[in-house]
Design an enzyme around this catalytic site. Structure first.
Site, PDB file in Angstrom:
ATOM      1  N   HIS A 114     -49.068 -42.161  32.613  1.00 41.36           N
ATOM      2  CA  HIS A 114     -50.234 -41.719  31.849  1.00 41.36           C
ATOM      3  C   HIS A 114     -51.366 -41.395  32.822  1.00 41.36           C
ATOM      4  CE1 HIS A 114     -53.320 -41.614  28.759  1.00 41.36           C
ATOM      5  NE2 HIS A 114     -54.077 -42.340  29.569  1.00 41.36           N
ATOM      6  N   THR A 161     -30.464  -9.802  41.316  1.00 38.71           N
ATOM      7  CA  THR A 161     -31.597  -9.497  40.439  1.00 38.71           C
ATOM      8  C   THR A 161     -32.602 -10.633  40.495  1.00 38.71           C
ATOM      9  OG1 THR A 161     -30.080  -8.314  38.971  1.00 38.71           O
ATOM     10  CG2 THR A 161     -32.209  -8.946  38.044  1.00 38.71           C
ATOM     11  N   CYS A 162     -32.107 -11.846  40.410  1.00 39.70           N
ATOM     12  CA  CYS A 162     -32.962 -13.030  40.325  1.00 39.70           C
ATOM     13  C   CYS A 162     -34.010 -13.062  41.441  1.00 39.70           C
ATOM     14  CB  CYS A 162     -32.075 -14.272  40.362  1.00 39.70           C
ATOM     15  SG  CYS A 162     -32.988 -15.796  40.571  1.00 39.70           S
ATOM     16  N   GLY A 207     -40.150  -2.975  23.904  1.00 42.63           N
ATOM     17  CA  GLY A 207     -39.301  -4.167  23.888  1.00 42.63           C
ATOM     18  C   GLY A 207     -40.141  -5.422  24.079  1.00 42.63           C
ATOM     19  N   LYS A 262     -42.245 -14.329  38.647  1.00 45.23           N
ATOM     20  CA  LYS A 262     -42.995 -15.595  38.658  1.00 45.23           C
ATOM     21  C   LYS A 262     -44.024 -15.628  39.793  1.00 45.23           C
ATOM     22  CE  LYS A 262     -40.811 -15.644  35.661  1.00 45.23           C
ATOM     23  NZ  LYS A 262     -39.616 -15.011  35.062  1.00 45.23           N
ATOM     24  N   GLU A 290     -42.036  -3.114  19.426  1.00 39.59           N
ATOM     25  CA  GLU A 290     -40.800  -3.881  19.223  1.00 39.59           C
ATOM     26  C   GLU A 290     -40.110  -3.398  17.938  1.00 39.59           C
ATOM     27  OE1 GLU A 290     -38.868  -6.501  20.678  1.00 39.59           O
ATOM     28  OE2 GLU A 290     -37.716  -5.969  18.893  1.00 39.59           O
ATOM     29  N   GLY A 295     -33.429  -4.493  27.282  1.00 43.30           N
ATOM     30  CA  GLY A 295     -32.189  -5.238  27.474  1.00 43.30           C
ATOM     31  C   GLY A 295     -31.527  -4.846  28.780  1.00 43.30           C
ATOM     32  N   ARG A 296     -30.327  -5.345  28.991  1.00 44.94           N
ATOM     33  CA  ARG A 296     -29.646  -5.153  30.264  1.00 44.94           C
ATOM     34  C   ARG A 296     -28.243  -4.581  30.047  1.00 44.94           C
ATOM     35  NH1 ARG A 296     -32.621  -5.879  34.710  1.00 44.94           N
ATOM     36  NH2 ARG A 296     -30.843  -6.712  35.870  1.00 44.94           N
ATOM     37  N   VAL A 298     -38.277 -11.363  26.261  1.00 38.12           N
ATOM     38  CA  VAL A 298     -38.842 -12.227  27.307  1.00 38.12           C
ATOM     39  C   VAL A 298     -39.440 -11.408  28.447  1.00 38.12           C
ATOM     40  CG1 VAL A 298     -38.298 -13.999  29.012  1.00 38.12           C
ATOM     41  CG2 VAL A 298     -37.271 -14.101  26.732  1.00 38.12           C
TER      42      VAL A 298
HETATM   43  P1  FAD Z   1     -27.351 -10.503  39.638  1.00 35.99           P
HETATM   44  O1  FAD Z   1     -28.471 -11.380  39.984  1.00 35.99           O
HETATM   45  O2  FAD Z   1     -27.641  -9.254  38.885  1.00 35.99           O
HETATM   46  O3  FAD Z   1     -26.614 -10.157  40.996  1.00 35.99           O
HETATM   47  C1  FAD Z   1     -25.520  -9.296  41.040  1.00 35.99           C
HETATM   48  C2  FAD Z   1     -25.397  -8.768  42.433  1.00 35.99           C
HETATM   49  O4  FAD Z   1     -24.166  -8.036  42.531  1.00 35.99           O
HETATM   50  C3  FAD Z   1     -26.492  -7.777  42.817  1.00 35.99           C
HETATM   51  O5  FAD Z   1     -27.086  -8.207  44.009  1.00 35.99           O
HETATM   52  C4  FAD Z   1     -25.768  -6.445  43.003  1.00 35.99           C
HETATM   53  O6  FAD Z   1     -26.321  -5.674  44.048  1.00 35.99           O
HETATM   54  C5  FAD Z   1     -24.363  -6.909  43.357  1.00 35.99           C
HETATM   55  N1  FAD Z   1     -23.322  -5.940  43.027  1.00 35.99           N
HETATM   56  C6  FAD Z   1     -23.116  -5.299  41.855  1.00 35.99           C
HETATM   57  N2  FAD Z   1     -22.012  -4.525  41.912  1.00 35.99           N
HETATM   58  C7  FAD Z   1     -21.494  -4.700  43.149  1.00 35.99           C
HETATM   59  C8  FAD Z   1     -20.358  -4.191  43.818  1.00 35.99           C
HETATM   60  N3  FAD Z   1     -19.504  -3.341  43.216  1.00 35.99           N
HETATM   61  N4  FAD Z   1     -20.136  -4.548  45.096  1.00 35.99           N
HETATM   62  C9  FAD Z   1     -20.988  -5.413  45.719  1.00 35.99           C
HETATM   63  N5  FAD Z   1     -22.081  -5.928  45.142  1.00 35.99           N
HETATM   64  C10 FAD Z   1     -22.325  -5.590  43.872  1.00 35.99           C
HETATM   65  N6  FAD Z   1     -33.397 -15.575  34.541  1.00 35.99           N
HETATM   66  C11 FAD Z   1     -33.846 -16.846  34.535  1.00 35.99           C
HETATM   67  O7  FAD Z   1     -33.045 -17.770  34.452  1.00 35.99           O
HETATM   68  N7  FAD Z   1     -35.191 -17.123  34.622  1.00 35.99           N
HETATM   69  C12 FAD Z   1     -36.112 -16.139  34.723  1.00 35.99           C
HETATM   70  O8  FAD Z   1     -37.310 -16.426  34.792  1.00 35.99           O
HETATM   71  C13 FAD Z   1     -35.671 -14.791  34.729  1.00 35.99           C
HETATM   72  N8  FAD Z   1     -36.562 -13.780  34.850  1.00 35.99           N
HETATM   73  C14 FAD Z   1     -36.101 -12.500  34.907  1.00 35.99           C
HETATM   74  C15 FAD Z   1     -37.023 -11.464  35.032  1.00 35.99           C
HETATM   75  C16 FAD Z   1     -36.590 -10.162  35.106  1.00 35.99           C
HETATM   76  C17 FAD Z   1     -37.597  -9.042  35.254  1.00 35.99           C
HETATM   77  C18 FAD Z   1     -35.190  -9.859  35.060  1.00 35.99           C
HETATM   78  C19 FAD Z   1     -34.691  -8.434  35.157  1.00 35.99           C
HETATM   79  C20 FAD Z   1     -34.263 -10.881  34.925  1.00 35.99           C
HETATM   80  C21 FAD Z   1     -34.704 -12.209  34.845  1.00 35.99           C
HETATM   81  N9  FAD Z   1     -33.815 -13.252  34.693  1.00 35.99           N
HETATM   82  C22 FAD Z   1     -34.271 -14.544  34.638  1.00 35.99           C
HETATM   83  C23 FAD Z   1     -32.351 -13.022  34.578  1.00 35.99           C
HETATM   84  C24 FAD Z   1     -31.647 -13.279  35.917  1.00 35.99           C
HETATM   85  O9  FAD Z   1     -32.241 -12.522  36.923  1.00 35.99           O
HETATM   86  C25 FAD Z   1     -30.176 -12.967  35.792  1.00 35.99           C
HETATM   87  O10 FAD Z   1     -29.635 -13.660  34.694  1.00 35.99           O
HETATM   88  C26 FAD Z   1     -29.429 -13.362  37.054  1.00 35.99           C
HETATM   89  O11 FAD Z   1     -29.922 -12.715  38.183  1.00 35.99           O
HETATM   90  C27 FAD Z   1     -27.940 -13.059  36.905  1.00 35.99           C
HETATM   91  O12 FAD Z   1     -27.280 -13.437  38.063  1.00 35.99           O
HETATM   92  P2  FAD Z   1     -25.905 -12.774  38.490  1.00 35.99           P
HETATM   93  O13 FAD Z   1     -25.478 -13.493  39.719  1.00 35.99           O
HETATM   94  O14 FAD Z   1     -24.983 -12.742  37.352  1.00 35.99           O
HETATM   95  O15 FAD Z   1     -26.229 -11.241  38.805  1.00 35.99           O
END
Ligand code: FAD
Length: 443
Positions: A439, A40-41, A179, A50, A202, A266-267, A182
């Site tokens: 500064h 997702t990131c 919503g 960003k 909201e 939310g997520r 953030v």
């Molecule tokens: P994810 O990044 O969700 O990655 C999980 C991966 O697992 C995915 O690639 C998915 O395809 C894979 N997957 C899932 N199930 C399976 C399976 N069964 N087999 C194989 N692969 C699988 N966080 C910040 O810190 N700063 C920010 O500025 C920020 N901005 C954001 C903006 C938006 C619009 C969104 C939606 C989120 C944002 N976040 C931000 C949150 C951040 O993206 C997440 O907290 C972070 O990506 C979580 O990382 P993760 O590794 O847990 O999961």
């Protein structure tokens, strides 16, 4: 069947960090990802938002050029070029992660993984084939996806989530954002800067409700000045679609209409289809994978990290949890600590916070000493023409130790690092004050 010391499921910031750390510590590692590494990131979250915000910031700066004695005519924003630039930034980073994985000799397996038992993972490969691997240790890092509510009629076209908002072919004339958290507020800034008429709805009594109350109230005022309409304490009973656009029907009966609606409420955690039941993995009360401070599930050699453990859903937390999990697997005991986790909101102005707010510190029994400073009194901020903002340092009156900090203002998301370091190292307000800062800077 190929055997690994560590198999990581999910290639987001949690998963790829854990995989690389385990490989650095000498493990034979595979990373299974059903979509693109970066999760997702990199693909649908932090980085693309960003990248777009950077475009709108440049646009905002240019529109202010006259204030700096520069005359610029014919300024125009081109949304499709912004999307193109965003895609290039994402591509570069995804390629970089793929390169890193390769350089650590991590097998990147393309497919959807599910547990067959405590050590065997079945993979439905994207090319249609099925395979299985065996792993002595497993790290679950499957992340999250946008939460959907049937009454909101999400179709990915008129009623969209953050995923589709990042790839809109063209800007709508108006948008309702359901919503005011953030993600909703970051999108509100992107769209409003580009001239889209934005309405945030909201359910709670304020937007950005995880932030300090005063700061979220100030942000509401700033948003209003920017032309963003905000309805708080407003629950939606239905979202209706027509050829004209979309209407959100509030419980009060009021109808708010726009060309599109973005749902950012939310997520949901990616736990289904993972075969957790086959390995006997327990879930917590909110459906999250339950873990201890070592990021271990109830099955000792199976760990879980990132959004799927539902703790603090941020990329840097996922990465940090990944480091902890990999360290524990590889004989370097570690525990996850959450008292110095910075949070960043990339609105304009930016917000950032870490540690305790004044209220939370008082609730925790501290005698609190506060330091407040306005960017209005800061030479660099005035020189930059960005003096809107404030910083608050929350300290223990008895020991002078820094307990928390909240910043609203230019580069807040960078400035928070110093307060984070202070908290993590047990530094005092005097330690910060006695450190010579260059500064004139914002620091
Ligand atoms: P994810 O990044 O969700 O990655 C999980 C991966 O697992 C995915 O690639 C998915 O395809 C894979 N997957 C899932 N199930 C399976 C399976 N069964 N087999 C194989 N692969 C699988 N966080 C910040 O810190 N700063 C920010 O500025 C920020 N901005 C954001 C903006 C938006 C619009 C969104 C939606 C989120 C944002 N976040 C931000 C949150 C951040 O993206 C997440 O907290 C972070 O990506 C979580 O990382 P993760 O590794 O847990 O999961």
């Amino acid at each position: 069947m190929k055997k690994y010391d560590v198999a990581v499921i999910g290639g987001g910031p949690g998963g790829y960090t854990a995989a690389i750390r385990a490989a650095q510590l000498g493990a034979c590692v595979c990373l299974i990802e059903k979509d693109k590494v970066g999760g997702t990131c990199l693909n649908r979250g932090c980085i693309p938002t960003k990248a777009l915000l950077s475009c709108t910031q440049v646009y905002a700066h240019i529109k202010k050029a006259q204030e700096f004695g520069i005359k610029v005519d014919g300024v125009e924003a081109n949304w499709s070029q912004m999307i193109e630039r965003k895609d290039q930034v994402v591509k570069k980073l995804v390629t970089g992660v793929e390169f890193l994985l390769k350089s650590y000799k991590i097998d990147l397996i393309d497919g959807k993984a599910g547990l067959i038992d405590k050590n065997i993972i079945a993979i439905e490969q994207s090319n249609g084939g099925d395979t299985q691997i065996e792993a002595a240790n497993i790290i679950l890092a499957t992340g999250s996806r946008p939460a959907l509510i049937p009454a909101f009629n999400i179709d990915g076209k008129q009623v969209i989530t953050s995923n589709e908002a990042l790839d809109l072919a063209e800007l709508p004339e108006s948008i309702i954002i359901i919503g005011g958290g953030v993600i909703g507020c970051e999108f509100a800034c992107i769209f409003a800067e580009l001239g889209v008429k934005v309405t945030i709805i909201e359910a709670l009594d304020r937007i950005l409700n995880t932030e300090d109350r005063q700061i979220s109230q100030r942000m509401r005022g700033i948003f209003r000045k920017r032309g963003i309409t905000i309805h708080t304490k407003s629950k939606i009973s239905a979202v209706e679609k027509s050829s004209e656009g979309v209407s959100a029907v509030l419980e009060s009966g009021q109808k708010i209409s726009a060309k599109k609606t973005l749902v950012s409420i939310g997520r949901s955690l990616n736990t289904q289809g993972l075969g957790l039941e086959n390995a006997g993995i327990e879930l917590g009360a909110r459906g999250e994978i339950a873990v201890n401070e070592k990021m271990q599930t109830n099955i000792p050699h199976i760990y879980a990290i990132g959004d799927v453990v539902g703790k603090i859903m941020l990329a840097h937390v996922a990465a940090s949890q990944g480091m902890v999990a990999a360290g524990n697997i590889m004989g370097k005991p570690d525990i996850m600590q959450y008292d110095a986790v910075p949070g960043a909101v990339f609105t304009q102005p930016e917000l950032a916070s870490v540690g305790l707010t004044a209220d939370k510190a008082k609730e925790a029994g501290y005698e609190v000493k506060l330091g407040n400073f306005s960017f209005m009194a800061l030479g660099k901020a005035l020189a930059m023409g960005e003096a809107e903002g404030t910083i608050r340092l929350v300290c223990d009156a008895k020991t002078d130790k820094v307990l928390g900090g909240q910043i609203m203002g230019p580069h807040a998301t960078d400035l928070i690092a110093e307060i984070t370091l202070a908290i993590s190292q047990g530094a005092t307000a005097s330690d910060i004050g006695n450190t010579i800062h260059a500064h004139p800077t914002l620091a």
